[in-house]
Each structure stands twice: as C-alpha cells, then as structure tokens.
Design a protein around this motif. Structure first.
Motif, short mmCIF file in Angstrom:
data_model
loop_
_atom_site.label_atom_id
_atom_site.label_comp_id
_atom_site.label_asym_id
_atom_site.label_seq_id
_atom_site.Cartn_x
_atom_site.Cartn_y
_atom_site.Cartn_z
N GLU A 180 0.81 -1.21 0.00
CA GLU A 180 0.00 0.00 0.00
C GLU A 180 0.85 1.27 0.00
OE1 GLU A 180 -3.80 1.95 2.42
OE2 GLU A 180 -2.66 0.32 3.32
N VAL A 181 1.88 1.32 0.82
CA VAL A 181 2.63 2.57 0.97
C VAL A 181 4.08 2.49 0.48
CG1 VAL A 181 1.21 3.23 2.95
CG2 VAL A 181 3.40 2.05 3.35
N GLY A 182 4.52 1.32 0.04
CA GLY A 182 5.92 1.14 -0.33
C GLY A 182 6.40 2.09 -1.41
N ARG A 183 5.61 2.24 -2.47
CA ARG A 183 6.03 3.10 -3.57
C ARG A 183 6.13 4.55 -3.11
NH1 ARG A 183 2.42 2.29 -8.65
NH2 ARG A 183 3.34 0.21 -8.44
N ALA A 184 5.17 4.99 -2.31
CA ALA A 184 5.20 6.36 -1.79
C ALA A 184 6.43 6.57 -0.90
CB ALA A 184 3.92 6.64 -1.02
N VAL A 185 6.72 5.61 -0.05
CA VAL A 185 7.86 5.72 0.86
C VAL A 185 9.16 5.83 0.06
CG1 VAL A 185 9.26 4.41 2.50
CG2 VAL A 185 6.80 4.61 2.86
N ARG A 186 9.31 5.01 -0.96
CA ARG A 186 10.55 5.04 -1.76
C ARG A 186 10.69 6.38 -2.48
NH1 ARG A 186 8.55 -0.01 -3.30
NH2 ARG A 186 8.14 0.75 -5.41
N MET A 187 9.62 6.86 -3.05
CA MET A 187 9.68 8.11 -3.81
C MET A 187 9.98 9.30 -2.91
SD MET A 187 6.78 9.77 -6.30
CE MET A 187 7.01 8.44 -7.48
N ILE A 188 9.27 9.39 -1.80
CA ILE A 188 9.47 10.52 -0.90
C ILE A 188 10.86 10.47 -0.28
CG2 ILE A 188 8.67 11.62 1.23
CD1 ILE A 188 5.83 10.69 0.48
N SER A 189 11.33 9.28 0.09
CA SER A 189 12.66 9.14 0.67
C SER A 189 13.74 9.61 -0.31
CB SER A 189 12.91 7.68 1.07
OG SER A 189 14.18 7.53 1.66
N HIS A 190 13.60 9.24 -1.57
CA HIS A 190 14.55 9.69 -2.60
C HIS A 190 14.57 11.21 -2.68
CE1 HIS A 190 16.75 9.76 -6.41
NE2 HIS A 190 15.84 10.61 -6.84
N ASP A 191 13.39 11.82 -2.68
CA ASP A 191 13.31 13.28 -2.76
C ASP A 191 13.93 13.94 -1.54
OD1 ASP A 191 11.99 13.07 -5.18
OD2 ASP A 191 10.00 13.46 -4.35
N GLU A 192 13.67 13.41 -0.36
CA GLU A 192 14.22 14.02 0.86
C GLU A 192 15.75 13.93 0.86
OE1 GLU A 192 12.34 15.81 2.31
OE2 GLU A 192 10.37 14.95 2.62
N ASP A 193 16.29 12.85 0.36
CA ASP A 193 17.75 12.75 0.25
C ASP A 193 18.29 13.82 -0.70
OD1 ASP A 193 17.82 10.62 2.00
OD2 ASP A 193 17.97 9.08 0.44
N ASN A 194 17.57 14.08 -1.79
CA ASN A 194 17.96 15.15 -2.71
C ASN A 194 17.91 16.51 -2.03
OD1 ASN A 194 18.52 13.62 -4.96
ND2 ASN A 194 16.50 13.87 -5.88
N HIS A 195 16.86 16.75 -1.26
CA HIS A 195 16.72 18.04 -0.59
C HIS A 195 17.87 18.26 0.40
CE1 HIS A 195 12.09 17.63 -1.24
NE2 HIS A 195 12.75 17.80 -2.36
N LEU A 196 18.22 17.21 1.12
CA LEU A 196 19.30 17.32 2.09
C LEU A 196 20.63 17.59 1.39
CD1 LEU A 196 20.10 17.19 5.06
CD2 LEU A 196 20.33 14.70 4.82
N ALA A 197 20.88 16.89 0.29
CA ALA A 197 22.12 17.10 -0.46
C ALA A 197 22.21 18.54 -0.97
CB ALA A 197 22.20 16.11 -1.62
N TYR A 198 21.10 19.04 -1.46
CA TYR A 198 21.05 20.41 -1.99
C TYR A 198 21.37 21.45 -0.93
CZ TYR A 198 17.73 24.42 -2.22
OH TYR A 198 17.11 25.63 -2.09
#
Length: 262
Positions: free
Chosen positions: A145-163
C-alpha cells in the motif's frame, strides 16, 4: 514487542489513525510547498540562479502532499484538520525558526542573509525528514500500500538534504560561514524541542484512537524523552555539520512526476 515497524503497522492498519497520520503529513508538505514557492519568487538578484532549485524543492513538497492525500483517497478517507499541537511547521515558525510567513507574503525581495536563514532551516528539517524516511524505507519499502510512496518521498528528501549541504557550503565559501554556523545551531536546538513536543502530541492522539494501554503509552513517552535527551546532549550536531554531498546539483532539474498518485 515495541518497535518502529510494529507501531507504524498498527497505525497503517486502522483507518482513523492512518487518516490522521496522512493528514498531518500532507499538511506539512503542502505548507512547505507554499513556502518554497514564495522564497523562489523573492530570491535576491545576486542569487537568482538558486531560484529554480528552490522552486523544484517546493514542487517536490507539493507532490508529497498530493501523495499522502491520494493514499487516503484510495481507502475512501477524507483528510481531517491538523491538530495545532501536531503542526510541526507552525510550531517552528512560532519559535522564530525560518522565514516568517508574513515576510513571505510581501513582495519585497529577500536578502542573501534571508537565503542563509532559509537554507539553514532547510538543512536541519530535511535531516529530520531524511532520517525518518530512511527508517520507513528500511521497513516498508516493499509494502503493497505505501511502499512506492515511501521510496519516492525518501529519494526526494535525500535530494533536498544534499542540496542544502551544497548550497550552504557555497555560501560559506563566499564569506557567510559564521552566520551559517550560528543559524544552524539555533535552528537545530529549536527543532529538537519542537520534534519532541510534536511527537508527544501525535503519540497521545494515536494512543486514544488505537486504545493503547497506559503501560504502552508510558513506555513510548519515555522513548521520546530519551531521544530528546540524546539529541540535547549532542545528537543535534548531526544537523549542523556540512559536507559536500555525493549527489551534486540534486535539484538541478524538474521535479520527478508521480503519475501513479495523480
């Protein structure tokens, strides 16, 4: 047995607790989208090259808000109002962290010092978001149910932190290092208190919804205070260190679409 996985699974399995969780998350992400959109529009001329990255950050936050709303919709659930004591973004603003909303509503351009404040605030809060999503990804990446959302949001948050790391290091090299370190420290010490208070408020709400016994609630409250104690003693320092990220120019392109959640 109390574990992050068992607690989150319990929240997922109950419609009311799931609706509250998604409503709080969607509200915070949508607010972040608005803030970044306004900051992108008000960037000073000397930092105009940063505007597309800030706008991309805002687009990602808006996307996350839509994802949480879509998860509710799939269950036939409507969002609920976010309880004020669980509103992380609002509570940080009340402590003077980040750029005030009344400042962002004006058309007056921001200063470079404002951009330092914005990026420092983002560095701290994105560390929290990235840590939380890493924890969820480790336990729920394959959840139907939530796996795809978790993976996508986690990827984005890692990008935000790197930026935020990359841009703050650039500004430090331009002579703003002392302001950056001071602002990061103030933000981090305020954030850990707000995170503790919000965690306790969410826990109390979830406990009432799910009918947790007093013993369980007491243990969870003790755990939250233990985390705060660790962070107060020195754990906050992970939020203020800066290092060049492996992901360079992480927000240099358009936001990744999420058609499966449209």
């Amino acid at each position: 047995m109390l574990s992050a996985r068992s607690l989150f699974q319990e929240i997922l399995d109950d419609d009311e607790s799931f609706r509250l969780f998604c409503s709080i998350a969607a509200g915070g992400e949508s607010q972040g989208g608005w803030e970044n959109g306004r900051i992108a529009a008000l960037v000073p001329q000397s930092e105009r090259a940063l505007a597309p990255k800030i706008a991309r950050h805002g687009d990602d936050e808006d996307k996350h808000g839509r994802i949480f709303n879509a998860l509710m919709k799939k269950r036939g659930l409507e969002p609920v109002p976010v309880p004020p004591e669980t509103d992380y973004t609002m509570l940080l603003e009340r402590r003077g962290i980040g750029l005030a909303h009344d400042r962002l509503r004006r058309s007056e351009p921001l200063t470079v010092q404002d951009i330092v404040v914005y990026l420092s605030h983002s560095r701290v809060t994105e560390q929290r978001a990235a840590d939380q999503m890493t924890m969820l990804r480790a336990r729920f990446a394959d959840h139907p149910e939530v796996g795809r959302a978790v993976r996508m949001i986690s990827h984005d948050e890692d990008n935000h932190l790197a930026y935020t790391h990359e841009e703050l290091l650039r500004l430090a090299a331009a002579g703003h290092g002392r302001l950056i370190q001071h602002t990061l420290r103030v933000c981090a010490l305020a954030e850990i208190r707000v995170h503790r208070d919000v965690s306790l408020a969410v826990l109390a709400r979830m406990g009432r919804i799910l009918g947790w016994p007093r013993t369980k609630s007491v243990l969870l409250v003790a755990g939250i205070h233990a985390v705060y104690g660790y962070e107060r003693l020195g754990g906050w320092r992970r939020m203020v260190t800066l290092r060049m990220p492996e992901r360079r120019n992480a927000l240099g392109g358009p936001a990744t679409p999420a058609p499966e959640f449209a």
